[in-house]
Enzyme design. Structure first.
Site, PDB file in Angstrom:
ATOM      1  NE  ARG A  33     -53.759 -68.386  13.671  1.00 52.43           N
ATOM      2  CZ  ARG A  33     -54.900 -68.474  12.832  1.00 52.43           C
ATOM      3  NH1 ARG A  33     -54.984 -66.478  12.015  1.00 52.43           N
ATOM      4  NH2 ARG A  33     -55.708 -68.504  11.909  1.00 52.43           N
ATOM      5  CE  LYS A 214     -56.194 -72.146  16.015  1.00 55.08           C
ATOM      6  NZ  LYS A 214     -56.098 -71.957  15.053  1.00 55.08           N
ATOM      7  CB  THR A 272     -62.379 -65.723  17.000  1.00 55.64           C
ATOM      8  OG1 THR A 272     -61.401 -66.804  16.825  1.00 55.64           O
ATOM      9  CG2 THR A 272     -63.018 -65.288  15.300  1.00 55.64           C
TER      10      THR A 272
END
Length: 472
Positions: A33, A214, A272
Site C-alpha cells: 500500500r 475505504k 488500522t
C-alpha cells in the site's frame, strides 16, 4: 508459507529497497500500500519500481486522500486547556495563528451547527461548537492538548459537502493509470457516487485499475450495498471509523462489512493499528494478537500493516508476526464457511464452485486447482474459506496480482492450453515440481470446457498419479 490470510504492508519511499521488500515478500507480504498523503509522485514511482523488481505477483494499492478535512499548516501548535475558546474558520491556504484554527474546507462553517464536535488528530483534541457565526465557529476545548497543522478533522454525525476527488487525487489517479497499478484505495467513500467519479476517469482511458472503497465514516457504512455494486472490494479503515462512530460499535460493523463482502464475492481488508505497538517494540501485545485473530475468525480476506512497516523500527518482525499469528489461527477455524450458493457467472458454475470446496474439505484433498481469465471463479472459491489452498492458474498477469487480496488463493500466471486435458496436466505437473503434491495426493480440479466467459463446467477428483495417467 502456508497461511491463507493475505497481508497488505504500507511502504514508504524512505525505506523501500529491493532487499527489504524481498524479505517482506518472502515473510508473507502479498500486497503493498502506498499512502499518497505522505508522498510526491516521484516518491510513489520509486516504490512501485522497486516492488516490481521483487515479484510480478505483488499487488500495489495506491491511496487517494479523498474528501477529507485537515487543519491548515501553522508555525507552532495551539496549546489549549479544557474550556479554552477556539475560533475555527474554513479558508484553505491560510495559516492558523493565535486562537484561530483555519481548516482546509472552504465554507465549512456554514454546514456545522452549534452542539457539534470537531475531533482533531484522531480525536486527540475535541472542540465543542458553542455557536455558529456567519464566517466562523466559536468552539470550546473539551480536553487539554496541542492543535497542530495538517492534522485530520472528524465531525461525527455531520455530512460535509466535499468533492470526492481533489486536484492532488486526480494527479495520483492518473499516475495509477499510467503505471498500470493494480488498485486505487479511495479514501472516505460515502456513497456510490464517490466510487463512480473515480471509475469514470478510469473508463475514459480504458484502464483496468480496480477500486477499493475505504469505509471510514457512517455514510460509508450506511451505503455499503450500493458501494459494493461499484467497487472491486473494500478496506475497513478502523481509525477514522472509530472516531466517526462510537468505538463500541466497531466490532459489529467490522463483522457486518466482512459478511457483506463475502456475500458479494468481493475482497475485504481489515486495517488500522493491528500491530501498532510494534512500531517501537519488537513484540506485539496480547490484545493485538487477539485483534488479528478476531479478524481472521470473522473471515476477512486480508489484514493490513500501516506505520508498522512504513516507518516503524520493526517492519520485518511485524510481517513475520502477522503471518505466524494468521497461520496458527487458521488451524483452528472452521474447515469451510458454509454460506449459500451465489450465482457469479452462471448457475452451473456457482454450484460447482461450492461442490469443489466441499469435496476438497470432506475428502481431505491436498489442493484445489482452478483456472481463470477474470478471477471470478477463484473469488467464488475463496468465499467459502475452505481449509485447502486454491492453486489458481491465471491467464492474465494483472489478475494474478488482483487475486493477491483473496483469501486462500495462491495465484500464478499460466499460458492458455489448447484443451482442458492439457490444462490439467500442466497444472498438476507444476504442483509436483513445487513439491506441493506427490503421486498419492488427492487433488480437486475445477475448470471449464466451453470457453473462459462461461465459467466452470466440471469438477474432477483424483490422485496425482491417476490425473496424470489419464491425461498422458
Amino acid at each position: 508459507m502456508n497461511k491463507k490470510t493475505k497481508i497488505v504492508a504500507t511502504i514508504s519511499d524512505k525505506n523501500c529497497g529491493v532487499p527489504f521488500l524481498t524479505d517482506l515478500f518472502n515473510s508473507g507480504m502479498n500486497a503493498v500500500r502506498l499512502n499518497t498523503a505522505h508522498q510526491e509522485p516521484e516518491d510513489t514511482l520509486k516504490v512501485v519500481r522497486n516492488v516490481r523488481k521483487v515479484s510480478d505477483r505483488i499487488a500495489i494499492l495506491l491511496d487517494t486522500k479523498g474528501p477529507e478535512i485537515r487543519t491548515n499548516p501553522t508555525e507552532k501548535g495551539l496549546q489549549v486547556k479544557k474550556g479554552d475558546q477556539v475560533i475555527v474558520r474554513g479558508e484553505p491556504g491560510k495559516k492558523s495563528s493565535g486562537n484561530t484554527i483555519y481548516m482546509s474546507c472552504e465554507g465549512l462553517v456554514n454546514e456545522i451547527p452549534a452542539g457539534s464536535r470537531l475531533l482533531i488528530d484522531d480525536g486527540d483534541v475535541e472542540l465543542i461548537v458553542r455557536s455558529a457565526e456567519k464566517d466562523h465557529l466559536v468552539c470550546e476545548a473539551g480536553n487539554p492538548g496541542i492543535i497542530l497543522g495538517r492534522k485530520s478533522v472528524n465531525i461525527p454525525g455531520i455530512d460535509i459537502n466535499l468533492p470526492a476527488l481533489n486536484d492532488r487525487d486526480r494527479e495520483f489517479v492518473q499516475l495509477a493509470i499510467d503505471e498500470n497499478i493494480d488498485f486505487i484505495a479511495h479514501s472516505f467513500v460515502r456513497n456510490k457516487e464517490d466510487v463512480i467519479e473515480v471509475q469514470e476517469i478510469l473508463d475514459k482511458q480504458n484502464s483496468k485499475v480496480k477500486i477499493i472503497a475505504k469505509i471510514e465514516n457512517q455514510s460509508g457504512v450506511n451505503n455499503i450495498d450500493e458501494i459494493l455494486d461499484h467497487a472491486y472490494g473494500i478496506m475497513v479503515a478502523r481509525g477514522d471509523l472509530a472516531i466517526e462512530i462510537p468505538y463500541s460499535k466497531i466490532p459489529g460493523i467490522q463483522k457486518m462489512l466482512i459478511d457483506k463482502c463475502i456475500e458479494r464475492r468481493k475482497p475485504v481488508i481489515i486495517a488500522t493499528q493491528m500491530l501498532h505497538s510494534m512500531i517501537t517494540n519488537p513484540r506485539p501485545t496480547r490484545a493485538e494478537v487477539s485483534d488479528i485473530a478476531n479478524a481472521i475468525y470473522s473471515q476477512t480476506d486480508a489484514i493490513m500493516l500501516s506505520g508498522e512497516t512504513a516507518y516503524g523500527s520493526y517492519p520485518l518482525e511485524s510481517v513475520i508476526t502477522m503471518a505466524s499469528v494468521a497461520e496458527e489461527v487458521e488451524k483452528t477455524k472452521d474447515t469451510i464457511n458454509d454460506i449459500p450458493v451465489v450465482v457469479i457467472n452462471n448457475r452451473i458454475s456457482a454450484f460447482l464452485i461450492k461442490a469443489a470446496v466441499r469435496a476438497a474439505v470432506d475428502l481431505s484433498a491436498k489442493a484445489i486447482i482452478a483456472d481463470t481469465m477474470s478471477g471470478r471463479t477463484i473469488r467464488g472459491l475463496s468465499a467459502y474459506r475452505g481449509n485447502k489452498m486454491v492453486w489458481a492458474k491465471v491467464y492474465d498477469r494483472r489478475v494474478v496480482r488482483e487475486l493477491a487480496l483473496s483469501y486462500g488463493v495462491n495465484a500464478h500466471f499460466m499460458k492458455p492450453s489448447e484443451t482442458s486435458h492439457e490444462f490439467v496436466q500442466q497444472a498438476v505437473n507444476s504442483l509436483v515440481r513445487e513439491n506441493v503434491v506427490k503421486d498419492s495426493s488427492l487433488v480437486v480440479v475445477i475448470a471449464g470446457n466451453f470457453g473462459h466467459s462461461t465459467g466452470a463446467s466440471y469438477v474432477e477428483i483424483g490422485t496425482v498419479k491417476n490425473l496424470l495417467r489419464e491425461e498422458a
